[in-house]
Each structure stands twice: as structure tokens, then as C-alpha cells.
Design an enzyme around this catalytic site. Structure first.
Site, PDB file in Angstrom:
ATOM      1  CB  CYS A  21     -43.432 -22.059 -31.222  1.00  0.00           C
ATOM      2  SG  CYS A  21     -44.981 -22.312 -31.585  1.00  0.00           S
ATOM      3  CD  GLU A  74     -37.842 -20.709 -30.724  1.00  0.00           C
ATOM      4  OE1 GLU A  74     -37.918 -19.492 -30.713  1.00  0.00           O
ATOM      5  OE2 GLU A  74     -39.093 -21.550 -30.725  1.00  0.00           O
TER       6      GLU A  74
HETATM    7  P1  NAD Z   1     -39.938 -11.849 -33.819  1.00  0.00           P
HETATM    8  O1  NAD Z   1     -40.123 -11.719 -32.452  1.00  0.00           O
HETATM    9  O2  NAD Z   1     -38.881 -11.422 -34.435  1.00  0.00           O
HETATM   10  O3  NAD Z   1     -41.004 -11.159 -34.464  1.00  0.00           O
HETATM   11  C1  NAD Z   1     -42.640 -11.262 -34.329  1.00  0.00           C
HETATM   12  C2  NAD Z   1     -43.280 -10.207 -34.618  1.00  0.00           C
HETATM   13  O4  NAD Z   1     -43.101  -9.184 -33.831  1.00  0.00           O
HETATM   14  C3  NAD Z   1     -43.183  -9.677 -36.002  1.00  0.00           C
HETATM   15  O5  NAD Z   1     -44.533  -9.208 -36.613  1.00  0.00           O
HETATM   16  C4  NAD Z   1     -42.355  -8.345 -35.789  1.00  0.00           C
HETATM   17  O6  NAD Z   1     -42.082  -7.518 -36.836  1.00  0.00           O
HETATM   18  C5  NAD Z   1     -42.600  -7.998 -34.607  1.00  0.00           C
HETATM   19  N1  NAD Z   1     -41.695  -7.257 -33.577  1.00  0.00           N
HETATM   20  C6  NAD Z   1     -40.326  -7.440 -33.589  1.00  0.00           C
HETATM   21  N2  NAD Z   1     -39.941  -6.655 -32.502  1.00  0.00           N
HETATM   22  C7  NAD Z   1     -40.899  -6.046 -32.108  1.00  0.00           C
HETATM   23  C8  NAD Z   1     -41.137  -4.871 -30.871  1.00  0.00           C
HETATM   24  N3  NAD Z   1     -39.846  -4.550 -30.324  1.00  0.00           N
HETATM   25  N4  NAD Z   1     -42.129  -4.702 -30.509  1.00  0.00           N
HETATM   26  C9  NAD Z   1     -43.192  -5.072 -31.278  1.00  0.00           C
HETATM   27  N5  NAD Z   1     -43.187  -5.800 -32.148  1.00  0.00           N
HETATM   28  C10 NAD Z   1     -41.939  -6.331 -32.676  1.00  0.00           C
HETATM   29  O7  NAD Z   1     -40.267 -13.319 -34.221  1.00  0.00           O
HETATM   30  P2  NAD Z   1     -40.389 -14.193 -35.696  1.00  0.00           P
HETATM   31  O8  NAD Z   1     -38.732 -14.391 -35.826  1.00  0.00           O
HETATM   32  O9  NAD Z   1     -41.064 -13.607 -36.363  1.00  0.00           O
HETATM   33  O10 NAD Z   1     -40.871 -15.564 -35.110  1.00  0.00           O
HETATM   34  C11 NAD Z   1     -40.406 -16.660 -34.812  1.00  0.00           C
HETATM   35  C12 NAD Z   1     -40.366 -16.838 -33.143  1.00  0.00           C
HETATM   36  O11 NAD Z   1     -41.831 -16.818 -32.817  1.00  0.00           O
HETATM   37  C13 NAD Z   1     -39.878 -18.009 -32.648  1.00  0.00           C
HETATM   38  O12 NAD Z   1     -39.310 -17.660 -31.553  1.00  0.00           O
HETATM   39  C14 NAD Z   1     -41.162 -18.743 -32.464  1.00  0.00           C
HETATM   40  O13 NAD Z   1     -40.855 -19.837 -31.231  1.00  0.00           O
HETATM   41  C15 NAD Z   1     -41.963 -17.867 -31.928  1.00  0.00           C
HETATM   42  N6  NAD Z   1     -43.690 -18.409 -32.167  1.00  0.00           N
HETATM   43  C16 NAD Z   1     -44.248 -18.764 -31.230  1.00  0.00           C
HETATM   44  C17 NAD Z   1     -45.541 -19.531 -31.020  1.00  0.00           C
HETATM   45  C18 NAD Z   1     -46.268 -19.893 -29.982  1.00  0.00           C
HETATM   46  O14 NAD Z   1     -47.480 -20.062 -30.085  1.00  0.00           O
HETATM   47  N7  NAD Z   1     -45.617 -19.829 -28.825  1.00  0.00           N
HETATM   48  C19 NAD Z   1     -45.926 -19.769 -32.452  1.00  0.00           C
HETATM   49  C20 NAD Z   1     -45.215 -19.382 -33.518  1.00  0.00           C
HETATM   50  C21 NAD Z   1     -43.968 -18.620 -33.475  1.00  0.00           C
END
Ligand code: NAD
Length: 508
Positions: free
Chosen positions: A297, A397
Site C-alpha cells: 500500500c 492504485e
Molecule cells: P480488498 O479490499 O479487496 O480485500 C481486503 C479484505 O476485505 C479481504 O479479506 C476481503 O475478503 C475483505 N472484503 C472484501 N469486500 C468486503 C466487504 N464488502 N466487507 C467486508 N470485507 C470485505 O483488498 P485486497 O485486494 O485484499 O488488498 C489490497 C488492498 O489493500 C490495496 O488497496 C492496498 O493498498 C490495501 N492495503 C492497505 C494497507 C495499509 O496499511 N493502508 C496495507 C496493505 C494493503
């Protein structure tokens, strides 16, 4: 089907070999028999089949967490005893660190070397968090003399911990450690792409003597996460993931005014001024962007370079990018591994295409196959030039090993470009001029600013985003706020009636 052995007891599996959920101290199948598969991004092979939690299972997990909280099974233990349990958990993680790193690499393609370093950080993060139990101080508040006013820190209740795939175990423990040591009960939902280390973590919690119901683990995808977020007995949601999901969670959380902390996406500027050394700049740009194959991220995805050094920077960075070794994550020589999934690879590729459609030049960025890469989700890292900051490739992103280089003329323009996205997670500033470094640090709207370095997140320091990159902070002592409620207590000290302004005592 169980391909990878997680070293868990037989009861952690269903009859069909799939891994179970962990609820109330026991391994359980889900109510409707749903399963999902986990694949190795290095070759596409099946790694494991895992039970997918539905509404009934989420309800069971949240109820178990609620009951453990209500019964005071954990929160009423002494702070020292909770701290000791967290230290025992850290020892369990340390003991199984090689196994955990190997599992993480199998699921998300992170180079094994990086996965091992990440597991070490997991251990130190728990060691650090253990201290919060005994240091969650309240305050003595100076008020009118006849009163004593003090504040107490109390656990919030049931916390839903929802994490992504790019640093699964660390993301989970940054939440779970402080949450439980401060007396909360939790339900952890790992990403559907990387659920396996969470299963091992559940067992580690059990072995550390954390009572049943305090830590529950429900695997599954977005629908499982959505059930968890909406459950009325969940008091707090700690989420790391995309900004789009974070916004959706915030909306649902508002229904019951649930507490929310969000660690979301970024589009970090990494700003290089002309007074810096070009070799350092190239190294800083590469390490800022390419860690975990660009899937962080905080990735420094917009490299802002002062015009006078732009041509040399681009030439040297391009040459350096060409030399990056992409390969199987288990190979010592690999600097970058595969992208986490076929879907994510297609997404990153679509941005490479978009950059071209938007009129930019893209160096590298193509698909990669060859010896030892068959079936894997590999691509060459890519550099975008000639794309204005307002183009989609610089506003959205990408979350892969692709970044853009943008020129700027002076400090003012650098800051303006740096701030011109909806995100505000992180930024880098490279200059030998200390005054400029500090001016730019102040002017950039980001939760973390690195000066002449990039990417260090110390567990002792707060991490989080400005703007659409998040809400609240993880790590550092700020995390105490994220997992406690503040209770104000007012105590009358005087015996006289001077404040009985309505003369209620007379009436009585
Ligand atoms: P995502 O938002 O698709 O999923 C993250 C998690 O949320 C997963 O466990 C997923 O199953 C769950 N999820 C998805 N939809 C949901 C909903 N409607 N309600 C509840 N849970 C739900 O993200 P991803 O693709 O897994 O991860 C990548 C993203 O994470 C990138 O945008 C990245 O920047 C971000 N990220 C941020 C940080 C930070 O500290 N700011 C760190 C790591 C990753």
C-alpha cells in the site's frame, strides 16, 4: 483436499481434507459445506481447500467472542497475565517462523527471504504490543476541587479484524496483538487468497493459553467479510484493504455506530530533488516501488524527479529495472516473485495497457514466462513516462511492479503534484537540504513521510493514512485508542449540599 501440511492437529480438517474454521476454541466445519481453493501464484497449483464461512458461521464466531467478553473470561484477567499470554503467542510464532514464512510464500508469492523477515516483524510486533496491557493509562483530570475526575481505558468488546493478502500475518497481528492484550475478543477474517497462516495463528493462540472464544478465525471471501461487518454484536471493525471496500465497510458500520479503523490504499509520491545523488535516488525509487513485487500500500508509485536530473534518472532507473530478477519466490536469487493471482495480474496488465492508451510510454511491464515460471503469474516490472499526474494511471492504485516517473520544476510544483490524488498514505523526500526536507515533509499530506529513505514501518511508530488512505492509526502507542473506549469517572469528595441547586433533598 489438503496439499500443504500446516502442522495442525487432525481435527483441523474436514473429512474431505479441507481446513476448518476456528470458533470458540474448536475446529468446525461451516454450516453449508462451502469450500474455496487456494492456489500457488508461482505455478498456479492447488495449495489447499478451505472451509468458507457463511452467515451462520460468522454468527457462531461473533457469539463466541461476545460470550467470552461478557463472561469476562479474558478481559478481567490481570494486565500482566494478558501481557504474558501475548509474549507466549510471540514465542509460538517464533517457533513456527520457518513454516509460517513458507506458507505465506506459497499463498501470495512473496519472496521467501521477505516472508521470513516479515514473520520476524510479527514476533516483535507482539512483543511490543504486550506492553500495552500494563500501560493503557487513564488520566487524572484537573476539575473543581470537590470532585475527583479520572478516566479509565476499557476494551471495546468484539473486534472484527479483516485483512488483505499482501502481508497477511503481519496485517493480522498488528490488529490482533493490541486488540486482545487490551481485553477485547476478536474474529479474524483473512483474505480468501491467503488464509493459511491465520489457521496456524489460531492454533498458536490456543497453545499460548488464550481462552476459548477470545480469538476466532473465519475464512472466506468478501461475502464472509460483509456478514462479519454487519453483525450487530460486532463493536469494532479493524480493516486493511482497498479504499473501495473501506468505504463500503464504513457505511455498514454507521448502522450501529461501530468503531472503525481503516488502513486503505495509496499512491505515494517519492520525491527526488536535484541536489541528491542519482545512484541513491535510483536505489530509493526501486526499493520504494518494488518491495513485495510492487504489492504494498505504501509503494512509491509516483516518482517525482526534478527536471534537471530527470533524463539521467530515467535512463539509470530503466537500466536498473531491466536488471531486476523476477523468479520463483523460493529461489534465493529472485528479487521479485509472481503477482498474487491471475485476476490481480490481469488488473496490473490492464493499467499497463491503459497507460499506453492514455498516450504514455511504458518500458517493460509485459507478461513473463520461461524456465521455471510455467503456470505462474509473472510479469516484468514496468516504468511509465510521459503520463501527467491527472491520468488514471497516476490517480488509481495499480498494486503491482509498475510506477510512473514525473518531472517537476521546483519545490512548490513537487508538493502540488504529490498532494494531487485522493490518497495520503505515505511519501518520500530525497534531498541533502535539511530545510527543504522539513518544508516538504510538512507540506505533503501523508500519514508517513520518509526522508532519504523509504518503506520502514517501525512497530513503535504510528502508521495510517490521511484523506482516502484511511482512518485511525495502527502501531505506536496510538493503537491503544483504536482498541479501547475511554470512560470518564466523576467522584464527589465533599459532604455538604452546596451543589444541590434544585433542593431535591428538601423535596424528599
Ligand atoms: P480488498 O479490499 O479487496 O480485500 C481486503 C479484505 O476485505 C479481504 O479479506 C476481503 O475478503 C475483505 N472484503 C472484501 N469486500 C468486503 C466487504 N464488502 N466487507 C467486508 N470485507 C470485505 O483488498 P485486497 O485486494 O485484499 O488488498 C489490497 C488492498 O489493500 C490495496 O488497496 C492496498 O493498498 C490495501 N492495503 C492497505 C494497507 C495499509 O496499511 N493502508 C496495507 C496493505 C494493503
Amino acid at each position: 483436499m489438503t496439499v500443504v501440511d500446516l502442522g495442525l492437529p487432525p481435527e483441523a480438517r474436514n473429512a474431505d481434507g479441507s481446513w476448518r474454521l476456528f470458533v470458540d476454541g474448536a475446529w468446525i466445519d461451516c454450516a453449508d459445506g462451502s469450500r474455496f481453493e487456494v492456489h500457488d501464484p508461482a505455478d498456479g497449483s492447488l495449495v489447499a481447500t478451505v472451509t468458507s464461512g457463511g452467515a451462520a458461521d460468522v454468527d457462531a464466531a461473533v457469539t463466541a467472542a461476545w460470550q467470552s467478553f461478557e463472561a469476562g473470561r479474558w478481559r478481567s484477567k490481570s494486565p500482566q497475565s494478558r501481557a504474558s499470554a501475548l509474549l507466549r503467542l510471540a514465542q509460538q510464532i517464533a517457533r513456527r517462523s520457518d513454516e509460517l514464512a513458507a506458507i505465506e510464500t506459497r499463498c501470495n508469492g512473496m519472496p521467501l527471504r521477505d516472508a521470513k523477515a516479515m514473520v520476524k516483524r510479527c514476533v516483535s510486533s507482539l512483543e511490543y504490543a504486550s506492553g500495552f496491557a500494563q500501560r493503557a493509562y487513564g488520566q487524572s483530570v484537573p476539575v473543581a476541587n470537590r470532585y475527583l475526575d479520572v478516566t479509565l481505558r476499557e476494551p471495546i468488546g468484539v473486534c472484527a479484524l479483516i485483512v488483505p493478502w499482501n502481508g497477511p500475518l503481519l496485517s493480522a497481528l498488528w490488529k490482533l496483538g493490541p486488540a486482545i492484550v487490551l481485553g477485547n475478543s476478536v474474529v479474524l477474517k483473512p483474505s480468501e487468497l491467503t488464509p493459511l497462516t491465520a489457521l496456524v495463528l489460531a492454533e498458536c493462540c490456543q497453545e499460548a493459553g488464550i481462552p476459548p472464544g477470545v480469538v476466532n478465525m473465519i475464512a472466506g471471501g468478501p461475502a464472509t467479510g460483509a456478514e462479519l461487518v454487519a453483525h450487530p454484536l460486532v463493536n469494532k471493525i479493524a480493516f486493511t484493504g482497498s479504499t473501495a471496500t473501506g468505504k463500503a465497510i464504513m457505511k455498514v458500520a454507521s448502522e450501529h455506530v461501530k468503531r472503525v479503523t481503516l488502513e486503505l490504499g495509496g499512491k505515494a509520491p517519492n520525491i527526488f530533488f536535484e541536489d541528491g545523488d542519482v545512484s541513491d535516488a535510483v536505489l530509493g525509487a526501486l526499493s520504494g516501488l518494488m518491495r513485495n513485487t510492487g504489492q504494498t500500500c505504501i509503494a512509491g508509485a509516483r516518482m517525482l524527479v526534478q527536471a534537471s536530473m530527470y533524463d539521467e534518472f530515467v535512463e539509470r532507473l530503466t537500466a536498473a529495472v531491466d536488471q531486476l530478477r523476477v523468479g520463483p519466490p523460493t529461489a534465493e536469487s529472485s528479487q521479485l516473485g509472481p503477482i498474487v493471482s491471475a485476476k490481480q495480474l490481469a488488473r496490473v496488465q490492464s493499467y499497463v495497457e491503459l497507460a499506453r492508451e492514455e498516450g504514455a510510454e511504458v518500458h517493460g511491464g509485459g507478461l513473463l514466462d520461461g524456465d521455471g515460471l510455467a503456470g505462474g503469474y509473472y510479469m516484468r516490472p514496468g516504468l511509465i513516462t510521459g503520463a501527467g499526474n491527472d491520468l488514471r494511471v497516476n490517480q488509481e492504485e495499480i498494486f503491482g511492479p509498475v510506477g510512473a516517473v514525473l518531472p517537476f520544476s521546483d519545490e512548490e510544483e513537487a508538493v502540488a503534484i504529490a498532494n494531487a490524488t485522493p490518497y495520503g498514505l505515505a511519501a518520500g523526500v530525497w534531498t541533502r537540504d535539511v530545510k527543504r526536507a522539513l518544508r516538504v515533509t510538512r507540506a505533503v499530506r501523508a500519514g508517513t513521510v520518509w526522508v532519504n529513505t523509504y518503506g520502514w514501518n517501525f512497530v513503535e511508530a504510528p502508521m495510517g493514512g490521511f484523506k482516502e488512505s484511511g482512518l485511525g492509526r495502527e502501531n505506536g502507542s496510538a493503537v491503544i485508542d483504536a482498541y479501547t473506549e475511554t470512560k470518564n469517572v466523576v467522584i464527589e469528595l465533599d459532604e455538604d449540599d452546596s451543589l444541590d441547586i434544585y433542593r431535591l433533598r428538601d423535596v424528599r
